[in-house]
Design a protein around this motif. Structure first.
Motif, PDB file in Angstrom:
ATOM      1  N   UNK A  99     -71.431 -51.513 -10.588  1.00  0.00           N
ATOM      2  CA  UNK A  99     -72.637 -50.995  -9.937  1.00  0.00           C
ATOM      3  C   UNK A  99     -72.816 -51.547  -8.523  1.00  0.00           C
ATOM      4  N   UNK A 100     -72.146 -52.656  -8.231  1.00  0.00           N
ATOM      5  CA  UNK A 100     -72.172 -53.226  -6.876  1.00  0.00           C
ATOM      6  C   UNK A 100     -70.930 -52.797  -6.092  1.00  0.00           C
ATOM      7  N   UNK A 101     -70.164 -51.842  -6.645  1.00  0.00           N
ATOM      8  CA  UNK A 101     -69.005 -51.296  -5.956  1.00  0.00           C
ATOM      9  C   UNK A 101     -67.755 -52.140  -6.087  1.00  0.00           C
ATOM     10  N   UNK A 102     -67.743 -53.062  -7.052  1.00  0.00           N
ATOM     11  CA  UNK A 102     -66.610 -53.970  -7.197  1.00  0.00           C
ATOM     12  C   UNK A 102     -65.732 -53.519  -8.361  1.00  0.00           C
ATOM     13  N   UNK A 103     -64.644 -52.839  -8.017  1.00  0.00           N
ATOM     14  CA  UNK A 103     -63.691 -52.389  -9.031  1.00  0.00           C
ATOM     15  C   UNK A 103     -62.294 -52.910  -8.742  1.00  0.00           C
ATOM     16  N   UNK A 104     -62.088 -53.427  -7.518  1.00  0.00           N
ATOM     17  CA  UNK A 104     -60.824 -54.054  -7.137  1.00  0.00           C
ATOM     18  C   UNK A 104     -61.160 -55.275  -6.302  1.00  0.00           C
ATOM     19  N   UNK A 105     -60.149 -56.115  -6.073  1.00  0.00           N
ATOM     20  CA  UNK A 105     -60.349 -57.284  -5.234  1.00  0.00           C
ATOM     21  C   UNK A 105     -60.552 -58.541  -6.057  1.00  0.00           C
ATOM     22  N   UNK A 106     -60.957 -59.609  -5.356  1.00  0.00           N
ATOM     23  CA  UNK A 106     -61.098 -60.923  -5.979  1.00  0.00           C
ATOM     24  C   UNK A 106     -62.519 -61.162  -6.486  1.00  0.00           C
ATOM     25  N   UNK A 107     -62.580 -61.734  -7.682  1.00  0.00           N
ATOM     26  CA  UNK A 107     -63.856 -62.175  -8.257  1.00  0.00           C
ATOM     27  C   UNK A 107     -63.709 -63.656  -8.582  1.00  0.00           C
TER      28      UNK A 107
END
Length: 155
Positions: A99-107
């Motif tokens: 919902x915050x647009x985070x589907x790829x990248x580093x978490x």
């Protein structure tokens, strides 16, 4: 501390996340959660977490039966997602990231997070890259010293 102070601390963390290329940080109860949000909560077998995205408001994930008490303690962010005993808290966390647009990248995952929490998130969002959050938290000046004498509530 007032809400503005916590927002300022989260803002510094968000700046550090952008500097390190981290899309969000997931925190379980502990020193980082207390420092950044003022929420002091004891760890139990029931997942209680906050997702702090590099852009946007925090996402809180907590057990349904703790909602009233948690709402009294949460000063920053009103996106509170409860889960019931027959539901997955990790699904709520992953949906909060999406919902915050985070589907790829580093978490970034809090160093104090338990493996079963990390593993639950990773299984539902395998395309994300998971990194330890320590470097980002330290860069933002987060005090990671455990509160003295607080027992369950401080760690």
């Amino acid at each position: 501390m007032q809400e503005a102070g916590y927002r300022e601390r989260i803002g510094k963390l968000q700046d550090a996340m952008r500097e390190f290329g981290v899309q969000a940080v997931v925190l379980e109860p502990g020193p980082a959660m207390v420092y950044l949000t003022g929420v002091r909560w004891g760890k139990s077998e029931r997942t209680f977490a906050v997702v702090l995205p590099a852009k946007g408001e925090p996402v809180w994930v907590l057990p349904g039966f703790e909602e009233m008490r948690a709402r009294e303690l949460i000063h920053v962010g009103d996106d509170i997602r409860v889960w019931q005993e027959d539901e997955s808290p990790y699904q709520r966390i992953v949906q909060g990231l999406k919902d915050r647009g985070i589907t790829t990248g580093k978490v970034g995952i809090d160093e104090g997070a338990r493996f079963f929490v990390f593993d639950g998130i990773r299984k539902l969002a395998p395309k994300l890259e998971y990194v330890g959050a320590l470097q980002v938290l330290k860069s933002a000046g987060v005090d990671l010293t455990p509160a003295p004498g607080r027992g369950r509530g401080g760690r």
